[in-house]
Every structure is written in C-alpha cells, then in structure tokens.
Design an enzyme around this catalytic site. Structure first.
Site, PDB file in Angstrom:
ATOM      1  N   ASP A  34       0.321  -0.603  -0.226  1.00  0.00           N
ATOM      2  CA  ASP A  34      -0.589   0.011  -0.088  1.00  0.00           C
ATOM      3  C   ASP A  34       0.957   1.231  -0.432  1.00  0.00           C
ATOM      4  O   ASP A  34       0.719   2.383  -0.830  1.00  0.00           O
ATOM      5  CB  ASP A  34      -1.323   0.040   1.167  1.00  0.00           C
ATOM      6  CG  ASP A  34      -1.895  -1.441   1.171  1.00  0.00           C
ATOM      7  OD1 ASP A  34      -2.713  -0.872   2.723  1.00  0.00           O
ATOM      8  OD2 ASP A  34      -1.536  -1.757   0.553  1.00  0.00           O
ATOM      9  N   GLU A 114      -8.173   9.330  16.383  1.00  0.00           N
ATOM     10  CA  GLU A 114      -8.229   7.982  16.356  1.00  0.00           C
ATOM     11  C   GLU A 114      -7.258   7.119  15.631  1.00  0.00           C
ATOM     12  O   GLU A 114      -6.873   7.540  14.800  1.00  0.00           O
ATOM     13  CB  GLU A 114      -9.244   7.805  15.501  1.00  0.00           C
ATOM     14  CG  GLU A 114     -10.961   8.013  16.161  1.00  0.00           C
ATOM     15  CD  GLU A 114     -12.413   8.334  15.387  1.00  0.00           C
ATOM     16  OE1 GLU A 114     -11.481   8.431  14.684  1.00  0.00           O
ATOM     17  OE2 GLU A 114     -12.848   8.920  15.638  1.00  0.00           O
ATOM     18  N   LYS A 116      -6.110   5.194  12.823  1.00  0.00           N
ATOM     19  CA  LYS A 116      -6.410   5.168  11.572  1.00  0.00           C
ATOM     20  C   LYS A 116      -5.959   3.458  11.381  1.00  0.00           C
ATOM     21  O   LYS A 116      -5.115   3.138  11.013  1.00  0.00           O
ATOM     22  CB  LYS A 116      -5.627   5.736  10.857  1.00  0.00           C
ATOM     23  CG  LYS A 116      -6.276   5.413   9.198  1.00  0.00           C
ATOM     24  CD  LYS A 116      -6.131   6.396   8.105  1.00  0.00           C
ATOM     25  CE  LYS A 116      -6.222   6.486   6.277  1.00  0.00           C
ATOM     26  NZ  LYS A 116      -6.258   4.879   5.971  1.00  0.00           N
ATOM     27  N   ASP A 118      -6.610  -0.433   9.487  1.00  0.00           N
ATOM     28  CA  ASP A 118      -6.116  -0.505   8.154  1.00  0.00           C
ATOM     29  C   ASP A 118      -6.953  -1.946   7.722  1.00  0.00           C
ATOM     30  O   ASP A 118      -6.755  -3.170   7.614  1.00  0.00           O
ATOM     31  CB  ASP A 118      -4.342  -1.080   7.937  1.00  0.00           C
ATOM     32  CG  ASP A 118      -3.734  -1.040   6.573  1.00  0.00           C
ATOM     33  OD1 ASP A 118      -5.090  -0.431   5.391  1.00  0.00           O
ATOM     34  OD2 ASP A 118      -3.455  -1.795   5.971  1.00  0.00           O
ATOM     35  N   TYR A 247     -16.288   4.164  14.003  1.00  0.00           N
ATOM     36  CA  TYR A 247     -15.172   5.823  13.839  1.00  0.00           C
ATOM     37  C   TYR A 247     -16.256   6.665  13.409  1.00  0.00           C
ATOM     38  O   TYR A 247     -15.856   8.702  13.424  1.00  0.00           O
ATOM     39  CB  TYR A 247     -13.934   6.285  12.588  1.00  0.00           C
ATOM     40  CG  TYR A 247     -14.594   5.159  11.607  1.00  0.00           C
ATOM     41  CD1 TYR A 247     -15.567   5.870  10.381  1.00  0.00           C
ATOM     42  CD2 TYR A 247     -13.528   4.184  11.027  1.00  0.00           C
ATOM     43  CE1 TYR A 247     -15.811   5.776   9.223  1.00  0.00           C
ATOM     44  CE2 TYR A 247     -14.044   3.953   9.115  1.00  0.00           C
ATOM     45  CZ  TYR A 247     -14.735   4.233   8.584  1.00  0.00           C
ATOM     46  OH  TYR A 247     -14.555   4.521   7.832  1.00  0.00           O
ATOM     47  N   LYS A 333      -0.301  10.048   8.783  1.00  0.00           N
ATOM     48  CA  LYS A 333       0.194   8.372   7.983  1.00  0.00           C
ATOM     49  C   LYS A 333       1.550   8.091   9.049  1.00  0.00           C
ATOM     50  O   LYS A 333       1.899   9.228   9.317  1.00  0.00           O
ATOM     51  CB  LYS A 333       0.402   8.668   6.592  1.00  0.00           C
ATOM     52  CG  LYS A 333      -1.079   9.169   5.884  1.00  0.00           C
ATOM     53  CD  LYS A 333      -2.229   7.336   6.012  1.00  0.00           C
ATOM     54  CE  LYS A 333      -1.621   6.132   5.340  1.00  0.00           C
ATOM     55  NZ  LYS A 333      -1.317   6.426   3.748  1.00  0.00           N
ATOM     56  N   CYS A 427      39.077   0.929 -11.949  1.00  0.00           N
ATOM     57  CA  CYS A 427      38.700   2.004 -10.564  1.00  0.00           C
ATOM     58  C   CYS A 427      38.186   3.015 -10.277  1.00  0.00           C
ATOM     59  O   CYS A 427      39.083   4.047 -10.648  1.00  0.00           O
ATOM     60  CB  CYS A 427      39.304   1.415  -9.111  1.00  0.00           C
ATOM     61  SG  CYS A 427      39.141   1.875  -7.710  1.00  0.00           S
ATOM     62  N   CYS A 430      40.988   5.119  -8.167  1.00  0.00           N
ATOM     63  CA  CYS A 430      41.647   5.214  -8.328  1.00  0.00           C
ATOM     64  C   CYS A 430      41.767   5.071  -9.759  1.00  0.00           C
ATOM     65  O   CYS A 430      43.432   5.436 -10.717  1.00  0.00           O
ATOM     66  CB  CYS A 430      42.894   4.169  -7.467  1.00  0.00           C
ATOM     67  SG  CYS A 430      43.152   2.595  -8.071  1.00  0.00           S
ATOM     68  N   CYS A 445      38.901  -4.279  -7.418  1.00  0.00           N
ATOM     69  CA  CYS A 445      40.558  -3.087  -7.247  1.00  0.00           C
ATOM     70  C   CYS A 445      41.892  -4.067  -7.327  1.00  0.00           C
ATOM     71  O   CYS A 445      41.898  -4.273  -6.187  1.00  0.00           O
ATOM     72  CB  CYS A 445      40.380  -1.545  -7.101  1.00  0.00           C
ATOM     73  SG  CYS A 445      41.746  -1.412  -7.259  1.00  0.00           S
ATOM     74  N   CYS A 450      44.802   1.217  -2.595  1.00  0.00           N
ATOM     75  CA  CYS A 450      43.471   1.970  -3.077  1.00  0.00           C
ATOM     76  C   CYS A 450      42.401   2.461  -1.993  1.00  0.00           C
ATOM     77  O   CYS A 450      42.493   3.384  -1.489  1.00  0.00           O
ATOM     78  CB  CYS A 450      42.588   1.936  -4.360  1.00  0.00           C
ATOM     79  SG  CYS A 450      41.527   2.527  -4.415  1.00  0.00           S
TER      80      CYS A 450
HETATM   81  S1  IVH Z   1     -13.201   8.721   9.119  1.00  0.00           S
HETATM   82  C1  IVH Z   1     -14.399  11.251   5.186  1.00  0.00           C
HETATM   83  N1  IVH Z   1     -11.473   7.631  10.858  1.00  0.00           N
HETATM   84  O1  IVH Z   1      -9.851   5.463   6.052  1.00  0.00           O
HETATM   85  C2  IVH Z   1     -13.723   9.484   6.043  1.00  0.00           C
HETATM   86  N2  IVH Z   1     -11.270   6.172   8.587  1.00  0.00           N
HETATM   87  O2  IVH Z   1      -8.513   6.805   4.413  1.00  0.00           O
HETATM   88  C3  IVH Z   1     -14.767   9.481   7.392  1.00  0.00           C
HETATM   89  N3  IVH Z   1      -9.934   4.582   8.442  1.00  0.00           N
HETATM   90  O3  IVH Z   1     -12.908   5.569   4.164  1.00  0.00           O
HETATM   91  C4  IVH Z   1     -13.698   8.377   7.711  1.00  0.00           C
HETATM   92  N4  IVH Z   1     -10.096   4.219  10.442  1.00  0.00           N
HETATM   93  O4  IVH Z   1     -12.009   3.145   5.640  1.00  0.00           O
HETATM   94  C5  IVH Z   1     -12.273   7.563   9.326  1.00  0.00           C
HETATM   95  N5  IVH Z   1     -10.810   6.324  12.482  1.00  0.00           N
HETATM   96  C6  IVH Z   1     -10.576   6.621  11.925  1.00  0.00           C
HETATM   97  C7  IVH Z   1     -10.584   5.169  10.924  1.00  0.00           C
HETATM   98  C8  IVH Z   1     -10.977   5.734   9.666  1.00  0.00           C
HETATM   99  C9  IVH Z   1      -9.525   3.827   9.360  1.00  0.00           C
HETATM  100  C10 IVH Z   1     -10.875   4.519   6.796  1.00  0.00           C
HETATM  101  C11 IVH Z   1     -11.508   4.516   6.610  1.00  0.00           C
HETATM  102  C12 IVH Z   1     -11.846   5.433   5.216  1.00  0.00           C
HETATM  103  C13 IVH Z   1     -10.413   5.610   5.339  1.00  0.00           C
HETATM  104  C14 IVH Z   1      -9.750   6.507   4.322  1.00  0.00           C
END
Ligand code: IVH
Length: 685
Positions: A34, A114, A116, A118, A247, A333, A427, A430, A445, A450
């Site tokens: 990703d 919060e 993020k 995955d 979220y 990120k 080389c 030298c 070399c 050297c």
């Molecule tokens: S808020 C307007 N909060 O990240 C979208 N998204 O790259 C509101 N995601 O589509 C999303 N953790 O699937 C929000 N704490 C979090 C999140 C979160 C993961 C994901 C979500 C979103 C994607 C965006």
C-alpha cells in the site's frame, strides 16, 4: 520537470496506478505494498497540482473508491462515504490547521484523534434498532450489500443497546441535543460507519492453521478481512473472526462534539478503540501521533496513522469538503516503510579488500520517517536480479533501523532513456584496473593501496587544518565508506540524517548532528579548502601562500607554472604538483561537484582584510601547556602570521615552551626575540 515530460510521466503513472488498484481493490491481490502504491499516487497528485491542465476524469486522484463487485446487490449510501487527505509530517499538519483557520477566520480548534485502522470501511444501518443493512464503501456513492457477512462479526450489535438516562447525561449534551437524540433513539433508525479489520493475533493463528492444512496463506490482515467480506458464503467471514471498530455516526443526532459520537456509539453497543484521545490543540495531536507511532507494533491491530478530526461538529459543514475528502479530517500517516523514487546513478565503492560494491543514488525520498538518498545493492547479481537500470523508478524499503534497499523495479514507468549498468573496468577511485575474480560475484580493484589512499584523502578533508568538521573522524569515515555512503569528498554533502540513522553508533540525534556539522562548514576559507584537497606537497602553510598570492580559486586554477614557481618558499616540485593537480580532469570535476553541492569558498578574507600578525613570523620550540604546537601554528596563520620551521635572522619571534630545543640557542645567537607561552597567548588573543 518540463511540461512535456510531466505529461508523459502523468500518463505512465496513471496507467501503473490503475493496474495495481485493479489488482488490489477488485481482485484483492496486491503485488506492491500500500505504501508503495501511495507513493506513486502522491507523485501523480503533486504533478497534477503543478500541471492542472493534465488532470483527466479517469485519473486515480479523481475517484473515491474501487469498483463494486457485480456479485453483490448494490446499496446506495445515505451520504457519500468519502476518503481522507493524508499528512506526512508536522508541517503538513500545521499547514492544514492554518488553512482551516483562514476559512474560519482565526478560529481555534480542538481535536479528537483516532487510530487509522487498516481494513475495510463499512456502513451499518439500523431500522427500529435492528441491524438491517451492512454495505462496503464501493465507489463512495454505491457500495455492496454484505449484510450476511457482517452479521457474523460479534463486534457488530444485531440489536442496538438502549442507553440509560444516566449514561446519556454523562455525555454532557445541551437540552436541545438531548431531545433530538432521544427522538432518533426512539425511532431506532440509525447509521454508523466503521472499519472491519482482522486483529494481528487472529491473522497469525489462522495462517498457522492454514499452513498445517497446506492451504494458501493470507497475504496480510487487510486483504484477509476484505477477502472474506466479499465472499458470497458467510461461513468464510465467520471462520475469520473479524472485528469492527466504529469511527463515525452518519445520522444527524444534534450532538456537539465528535467525541460524543464515539462515546454514544459505545453506549449503543459498538466497539471503539481505547486509544482514541481528545487533544486540546495541535501540539497535543503531534505528541499523540508520535507516541502511537512508537507504539504501533504493540497494538492489537494494524494501523497506518492517526485520523485527526476537528472535534466541534458545528464546524464540519462550514469547513466542507474538497474533492475526495472532508476538510475537517486529516489522516496523519505513520512513516511508510516503502516509497517509490528514481535511481539517478550508481556509484561503486572500494572496500578494504578492494571489492567494488554498487550503491544506488536516489532522488531524495521521505521513507520510514527520514529522507534518504542512497540504497544498498550488494553486488552485480543483485542488479541483474532486480533488472535495474539507471533512471528507473523503484520501490525502496526502509524498515525500522535497517539500511534502505531497492526491493523492486517498476519497468512500466520506463521512458526508453534508462541506461544499462555495467561493471566498471577501471576502479572509480584510483583509476587503476578492476578485475572480475573468477568464481566470485565480486569485482575488485587490483591496486592494494586504493582503499587506504581514499580513506586518507577523505579523512584529510574533514581534519582540523582543513574543513575541520566536528564528529567526522577516521572511524566514522571508514564506516561510511563501508556502508557505501561515501566514496568521494562530495558524497559528504549528499548525506542525510536518514542515511545515517540505521548505522551502528548512530542515533537520531547524532545522525542529525553530523549532517548539521557538515553543513556548518559549507562556507569555508580558501586556504583551508586548498589544504583539504590534499594536493601533494601542499601543507597548511603553502595553502595560505597560494591563497594570498592568487586571491581566488579561479586564479590558482589558471596559474602558470612560472607564476607558481615564483612564490616564496615554493620549490619546483611543489609548483609542478599544484600545476598538474589543476590540470587533471577528475580533480576539476571534483571542484565542479563541490560547487554544485553548495560549497562556498570565502576568498575575500585573504585579499581584503589586513590581519593582526600580517608579515610576522613565529618559530615554536619546546612544549606549550595550553595548546598543541599544531594549534598554535594554525592560530598564527589564521591571524596572518607565518610559521617557518627553522630560525633565521628574519624570524620575528621564537616562542619557547618547556624544554626548548636547539632553536632556542640559535635564536639567542642571532638575537631573535624570545617570548614565553604567556606572552605568546597575549599576542594571539
Ligand atoms: S473517518 C470521510 N476514522 O480510512 C471519511 N476513517 O482513507 C471518514 N479509516 O474510508 C472516515 N480508520 O475506511 C475515519 N478512525 C478512522 C478510520 C478511518 C480507518 C478508513 C476509512 C476511510 C479511510 C480513508
């Protein structure tokens, strides 16, 4: 980049990204990480910002999500499921806050952070408090109805929990908001959004089981979650023990803060990560991000950043959205461990045993929390295995404290101008012969000296009398040579803290200090510069003579042999050595490269300023207590004086320390003035 080149690059990037997106989003396959895909997308977005005339509707930057699969019934979202803008460093975050403050006329913001997660985004819809529809994001407007699969996830309540009045009171809502909330809860019509994920532990256990059963292994938790949600038979989802964290609440409940939404979601029976945190200002946000990044490997699930949300909900509609995402949320990120960049050159370093090792020179790139400019390649076999050419776009990986490496070439981005890499016949250090030793991958070399000569040359450049770079001693230089980071003087100026951090003996601070120390001496006096070049027979004293006689590097470069011979104290041999040095192609290239690296030579010091000790000569004898003889000499020269090695009747002072030698007696005999250390210190003060 020129406009035409930008256009070609944009087209190539779009094709490449679309290819990987299709594999990833539609077929749930990933051939590149990703982070690497993000890196390509960032490059595209940047070029499109620069050349908006090349933005087309089919660009990956212009769409929100992936194509829904045909096999599920489509589900239209009540409001668009948007994506998020990314920030990568504190400056991006501060810029974001400034942009919002501009729109809101100086408004101060507090935030809710919060992690993020995955996984896969899902909308969960409740009618009369029952879970009736669960949908994937799809293209943001229309998703796929995956209700049956989501019902297998225990973290998703099938019936909403009814919060007590006392619990609702703890949300600290205004009277108006409480009434509105009550009305919605009574109707039980309600939508939340969250992320479907697979926890690390479940992922490891499943893969262990699959291995025992001889079944194909799951590539990563994200794909494992997404893959099972997209299976028509819910038994796959059930087997994979997925999890769901909420979220956001999509229904308007009249709440005042986003934090209350999350608290309410918990009261209704949903899961929210316990790591969520209210932050009163951006500094607290940055600290939280830092702390979570350090901690990310210990978290139960995979997270790739912190989602930072303006906490006050009344500001959301006022801040609005731009293109694909809302202005009031930013995904900050964590440092990605992979990124894409271009290989601009290959340099060959000579090791202690003469082995030539290739190192890739990169267009500097931010990866793994640092900017790096080099990546190791090990040997020619590795270059062949990767199919690497100069000019190629490649995926670079820098995980934790490991030296960055090239993991993959993206041949789809070639433009036909890439150059094949050949083993050097000579080389590069030298100029002597380089040979392939039979039965070995390595090329060597054959000149035994050297490596040692080069190490001495580099050490001399950084030494006290020359550039005097703090912390750049022989040990460190040897280490940098071994790691392939430095082969020539000019390489010192390309080092980034990111290049140094993974090395033994370096920590974040020491890496930054060394880069700073090198930078601090980028402006340098002409005599030190000349001395640093290590021209045979040219010591500190003669470097000063050269600088004083000619006044500038350019004039020294052009000096005729006779002019050099005419310098007082310059013999024929020394003059010839200087003359020839400045006629050598490699040396002239080095001077050009140093200028290109931003080195600035201070020439005026010698020509314009009259100095305190101008024209006076000092001979040192015996041991001084407060400084070494070299330091004393340097000081005298810095003040314009001379330090010949023997006493004559032209000598102005003999400085006598403890146990002076024969120079003392000679001075007495010739009637030269003798001073002690104390008197000397007064003069040079
Ligand atoms: S808020 C307007 N909060 O990240 C979208 N998204 O790259 C509101 N995601 O589509 C999303 N953790 O699937 C929000 N704490 C979090 C999140 C979160 C993961 C994901 C979500 C979103 C994607 C965006």
């Amino acid at each position: 980049m020129q406009k035409q080149q930008a256009k070609i690059r944009i087209e190539k990037l779009k094709k490449e990204i679309s290819h990987y997106r299709y594999l990833y989003h539609v077929l749930d396959k990933s051939e590149i990480s990703d982070a690497a895909l993000d890196s390509l997308k960032n490059e595209l977005a940047k070029l499109e910002r620069e050349y908006p005339e090349f933005i087309t509707a089919d660009s990956p930057t212009q769409r929100v999500g992936g194509k829904p699969l045909d096999k599920f019934i489509k589900a239209k979202h009540s409001s668009p499921m948007m994506s998020l803008f990314d920030a990568f460093n504190p400056e991006d975050m501060r810029d974001w806050e400034k942009r919002m403050a501009r729109i809101m006329q100086g408004q101060k913001f507090d935030y809710y952070c919060e992690l993020k997660l995955d996984g896969l985004a899902a909308a969960l819809i409740y009618e009369k408090s029952r879970f009736v529809l669960g949908a994937t994001r799809g293209d943001g407007a229309i998703g796929e109805n995956v209700t049956q699969n989501l019902r297998t996830i225990e973290a998703i309540p099938l019936v909403l929990r009814q919060p007590t009045e006392k619990e609702l009171a703890e949300l600290n809502l205004s009277k108006e908001a409480r009434q509105k909330l009550r009305a919605v809860l009574n109707s039980g019509n309600f939508e939340v959004r969250g992320e479907i994920i697979m926890n690390k532990k479940v992922f490891a256990e499943l893969n262990k089981k699959y291995k025992q059963q001889g079944r194909p292994l799951l590539a990563n938790p994200r794909n494992a979650a997404a893959g099972s949600i997209r299976q028509l038979d819910p038994k796959f989802a059930a087997e994979r023990k997925l999890d769901c964290y909420i979220y956001s609440i999509a229904t308007d409940l009249g709440l005042e803060q986003h934090e209350q939404e999350i608290e309410l979601a918990k009261l209704l029976g949903f899961k929210a990560l316990k790591y969520n945190k209210y932050c009163k200002d951006l500094n607290e946000v940055l600290a939280f991000h830092n702390q979570q990044e350090q901690n990310k490997d210990k978290l139960p699930c995979y997270c790739d950043g912190v989602v930072v949300k303006v906490n006050k909900l009344s500001l959301w509609p006022r801040l609005g959205a731009v293109g694909k995402g809302p202005r009031y949320i930013m995904a900050y990120k964590f440092a990605a461990e992979q990124a894409t960049t271009k290989i601009t050159d290959i340099v060959w370093q000579v090791g202690r045993t003469g082995v030539l090792t290739p190192t890739a020179v990169l267009e500097p790139i931010w990866v793994g929390g640092a900017t790096i400019s080099r990546a190791t390649l090990h040997n020619m076999d590795e270059i062949e295995r990767l199919g690497l050419k100069i000019g190629d776009t490649v995926i670079i990986e820098r995980a934790g404290d490991v030296i960055p490496k090239v993991v993959k070439v993206l041949p789809g981005l070639r433009q036909g101008k890439e150059k094949k890499i050949a083993v050097p016949k000579l080389c590069p250090m030298c100029g002597g012969a380089a040979a392939n030793i039979s039965g070995e991958v390595a090329c060597r070399c054959v000149n035994k000296d050297c490596y040692a000569v080069n190490l001495r040359r580099l050490t001399h450049w950084a030494s006290k009398g020359a550039l005097d770079i703090d912390g750049l001693g022989p040990k460190i230089i040897e280490q940098l040579m071994k790691e392939g980071l430095v082969g020539d003087i000019v390489d010192f100026y390309k080092l980034t803290a990111g290049d140094l951090k993974p090395l033994e003996r370096f920590a974040d601070k020491s890496a930054e200090n060394l880069v700073e120390a090198i930078k601090a001496k980028k402006e340098i006096d002409l005599p030190r510069f000349i001395y640093g070049l290590g021209i045979r027979h040219v010591g500190e004293e003669s470097a000063i003579d050269l600088a004083k006689t000619f006044g500038s590097l350019e004039k020294i470069k052009q000096a005729k042999l006779e002019e050099l011979e005419r310098i007082y104290d310059f013999g024929e041999v020394m003059a010839k050595s200087v003359y020839e040095w400045f006629r050598d192609k490699h040396n002239l290239e080095l001077l050009n490269n140093l200028e290109g690296a931003g080195l600035k030579i201070n020439q005026h010091i010698i020509t314009k300023k009259k100095q305190v000790l101008d024209g006076q000569s000092f001979v040192l004898t015996g041991v001084l207590s407060s400084l070494t003889r070299d330091e004393a000499k340097r000081k005298i020269r810095e003040l314009g004086g001379q330090t010949p090695s023997s006493v004559s009747k032209n000598t102005d002072f003999v400085v006598a320390g403890e146990n002076p030698g024969s120079k003392y007696d000679k001075a007495k005999k010739l009637g030269v003035r003798i001073i002690n250390e104390e008197e000397f210190l007064k003069i040079i003060k």
